[in-house]
Design a protein around this motif. Structure first.
Motif, PDB file in Angstrom:
ATOM      1  N   ARG A 152       0.839  -1.183   0.000  1.00 25.49           N
ATOM      2  CA  ARG A 152       0.000   0.000   0.000  1.00 25.49           C
ATOM      3  C   ARG A 152       0.882   1.243   0.000  1.00 25.49           C
TER       4      ARG A 152
ATOM      5  N   SER B 139       0.512   5.151   0.770  1.00 21.98           N
ATOM      6  CA  SER B 139      -0.404   6.190   1.225  1.00 21.98           C
ATOM      7  C   SER B 139      -0.098   7.481   0.482  1.00 21.98           C
TER       8      SER B 139
ATOM      9  N   GLY C 240       6.642   4.327  -0.186  1.00 25.59           N
ATOM     10  CA  GLY C 240       5.950   4.218   1.089  1.00 25.59           C
ATOM     11  C   GLY C 240       4.784   5.191   1.167  1.00 25.59           C
ATOM     12  N   SER C 241       5.081   6.466   0.927  1.00 26.45           N
ATOM     13  CA  SER C 241       4.037   7.482   0.956  1.00 26.45           C
ATOM     14  C   SER C 241       4.378   8.552  -0.068  1.00 26.45           C
TER      15      SER C 241
ATOM     16  N   ASN D  24       0.086   6.947   8.382  1.00 24.33           N
ATOM     17  CA  ASN D  24       1.151   6.582   9.309  1.00 24.33           C
ATOM     18  C   ASN D  24       2.513   7.037   8.815  1.00 24.33           C
TER      19      ASN D  24
ATOM     20  N   LEU E 154       7.007   3.809   7.814  1.00 27.86           N
ATOM     21  CA  LEU E 154       6.934   3.441   6.401  1.00 27.86           C
ATOM     22  C   LEU E 154       8.108   2.552   6.026  1.00 27.86           C
TER      23      LEU E 154
ATOM     24  N   SER F 291       4.445  -2.292   3.286  1.00 27.37           N
ATOM     25  CA  SER F 291       3.558  -1.140   3.413  1.00 27.37           C
ATOM     26  C   SER F 291       3.834  -0.429   4.731  1.00 27.37           C
ATOM     27  N   GLY F 292       3.328   0.767   4.847  1.00 27.62           N
ATOM     28  CA  GLY F 292       3.396   1.471   6.117  1.00 27.62           C
ATOM     29  C   GLY F 292       2.594   0.761   7.194  1.00 27.62           C
TER      30      GLY F 292
END
Lengths: 430, 430
Positions: free
Chosen positions: A391, A393, B348-349, B368, B371, B381-382
């Motif tokens: 995932r 974000s 991660g993000s 979150n 990460l 994933s985070g």
């Protein structure tokens, strides 16, 4: 086989011992495995070839490194029709269950005007370990490969040892059905190392799953973080919760279906009917005598089996949660099974009602048969498409929303002594 | 700082080296950690006391093993009002994002009349490691504790070293906000061991998360499988993808917000505008000189920083995917950022647009901040509520549906040489 009654003096202590019993052995292979991993990382294909010659008596250069897609297609075509139909049905049902598991992306704007969300992607490449010899199960190929494919994994690589060149045709047929992209004739810790680090011939993967012996399990454990892996697997177990209305023969067969897997497997019966317990244990003995796997099943039942008589099935539920077993059967009428299920917090998979033997879940029901063992259902789940996805974000602010929540971020950065964090926000507030 | 242009001769090789560079050191602590784990497992509280005296110069028996809820509440009440408001805002936004993450149970009947589904439960107990000293971040307490609470974890236990008795009051305030249930004054590998195995005083937990030094990280790695853990953490990184329309000062601050974390942090800028790249690097140097964290930030930027000029931002996306970075900023107009984001598979993000500095995500955005680092966004994933939950699948057949899919299961059991599996099904088909 251990027989307990919750009203026995000393029941609590005896049950504690049962819960705490450690059936797995680490076999002291950590140092061996760590050397093999380092050797493959440094030496690549030459080391793979040498170790395969040594352990599998198979020369990769002379006899071929790979099993081709054509060989798998041929194995599928040559299956007996009823076996082919059974594999096809299993594949189709596993696919459909795992498709329903695909997570949804999120993308929303909150009341401060901040856009937030999460996007799921499959990993680029996954590796699937398939043991050689007796432990090569076509059902495991389906259970590991199909979730990867459903998750959108682009490249699915199977590794499997072929000792003395021997290949399991049903495993190849399963690989064909599941759409495995490459098959390499290597096994053991060296195969896991090749998947994680890559070699000249084998490109590295991102996630490695699949069952294996102590060397394979330890290799995966040591490589956790270099790649993603599925949960550490221990000896498997079944807990059957049954009232006296069941056919004792059915219940005995269910207990034995776990016991025949391995000497370290565990089968436990909870019932509120002592006469039924007697009938089941009698039937277990009769059936063991007739099983071709009776030697293993008998030893497992003798050393790790248990029959526990409780006041009521309801009062057994806290004990079942303490065991956090891989498989739990609730063999009662469906309404009561539902009520019992509501009390279960820790279990890999639950089988409701008298007509749902655990073996259905091993093959054709659809949910994954790779499940947390050795009490790990306290914190772990069965294999799923999520094991092959990750995932990302995301956050999007505009000039207005950064003014709304930015000052708090800068204040927290001040408190943590991180001035560049604070500056990166405050510069946007001017 | 490395400066590359995709049109340079040798760019591919230089970029490969950048991607492959290993910034983490394992510090050779594995043997130390494994001895500490064994000692705590065998010796319990006595060993914890001895090691805490040795490493933290703190006598648990004389000075207290725990920090009380009252101490945390007092720390919260004593916060400066603007800091308290900032922490409250962060907690509220993190809670709301993670609530939206809660997975749905499934329960459906398929076209064969087979009932299938999955039920999610939170784990019973989770442990949260919080480092002592400079690395004690209240934001990390919120980011680890809130997802656990949202997941429904019943007992949330914090461990943290208090060297010479020193306690970070803002960390205690964050623990108060997040609803941490117990805080123990122990740290290092010994604290992780206590959480995993339990001691006389500290009941064991099911999942352990939270940042720590090399000993803590190695302890978690070694205990993977005994408990659940979050992903192995490595040095963190940011990739900023920016066009020439950005304020170079903002971009420089964003790069430094990562660099100031640690000597091994990495900040990389991709841009299609060489003049902008020059302006950013100039601003980085100016800002470093003024930062109280300039020494760390300067060394990280010098040793691991990179500026890469590409033909277009779009052509940078495959390179960004190879880096699979923890944080990726897409600093362009929002429409273009959206288009670039669609090309990102591994991160991660992601922070979209010019007004979304990464630091917003560290504190208050909601997603979150724990990460995947060190290229692990390829497969990890985070942190999320899922790290504190597990799924129990279930299957329910009746007399009809077992007749429909049972024969295929029995046929597959035959093929795998597991007669008790086959028998447990066939007895129900009669």
């Amino acid at each position: 086989m251990l027989r307990l009654n919750t009203t026995d003096t000393g029941f609590a202590e005896a049950f504690d011992i049962l819960v705490g019993a450690r059936r797995e052995s680490d076999a002291g292979v950590a140092a061996d495995v760590s050397r093999i991993l380092a050797d493959v990382k440094a030496g690549g294909d030459a080391v793979l070839r040498e170790l395969t010659q040594k352990f599998d008596r198979f020369d990769l250069d002379s006899n071929g490194w790979q099993i081709s897609a054509a060989q798998c297609a041929a194995a599928y075509a040559a299956l007996e029709p009823d076996l082919r139909d059974a594999l096809d049905l299993a594949a189709q049902r596993i696919t459909s269950y795992h498709q329903a598991q695909l997570p949804e992306n999120r993308d929303y704007r909150d009341d401060q005007g901040v856009r937030l969300g999460a996007k799921w992607n499959g990993v680029d490449a996954a590796g699937l370990y398939v043991p050689g010899g007796r432990a090569a199960y076509p059902s495991s190929v389906l259970m590991n490969a199909i979730p990867a494919k459903v998750a959108g994994v682009g490249r699915l690589v199977m590794v499997t040892p072929t000792p003395d060149g021997e290949v399991n045709q049903t495993v190849l047929a399963a690989a064909h059905i599941a759409g495995v992209d490459e098959i390499w004739r290597v096994g053991g810790a060296q195969a896991v190392a090749a998947l994680a680090y890559g070699t000249e011939k084998i490109a590295p993967v991102d996630v490695i799953t699949g069952p294996g012996n102590a060397w394979v399990a330890e290799a995966k454990r040591q490589l956790y973080g270099v790649v993603g892996i599925d949960m550490v697997a221990g000896p498997s177990e079944i807990v059957v919760v049954a009232d006296g209305q069941n056919d004792p023969e059915w219940t005995a067969a269910d207990l034995l279906s776990q016991a025949e897997h391995d000497l370290t497997s565990q089968s436990i019966l909870f019932t509120d009917d002592a006469a039924f317990a007697d009938a089941v244990t009698k039937s277990v003995d009769v059936q063991i005598a007739a099983l071709s796997t009776g030697k293993v099943a008998g030893a497992s039942w003798r050393d790790h089996g248990a029959v526990i008589v409780t006041d009521s099935l309801e009062s057994a539920m806290p004990l079942v949660n303490l065991l956090a077993a891989e498989h739990v059967e609730l063999a009662t009428d469906m309404n009561r099974a539902e009520a019992l299920f509501a009390a279960i917090r820790h279990a890999g998979s639950v089988f409701l009602g008298r007509h749902t033997p655990e073996a259905i879940g091993d093959y054709v029901a659809g949910p994954n048969h790779v499940l947390p063992t050795g009490r790990r259902a306290r914190f772990a789940s069965g294999l799923s498409v999520l094991d092959f996805m990750k995932r990302t974000s995301f956050i999007a602010l505009d000039e207005d929303s950064v003014r709304k929540i930015g000052p708090a971020a800068a204040r927290l950065a001040d408190a943590e002594g991180l001035p560049a964090h604070a500056a990166s926000v405050r510069k946007r507030l001017k």
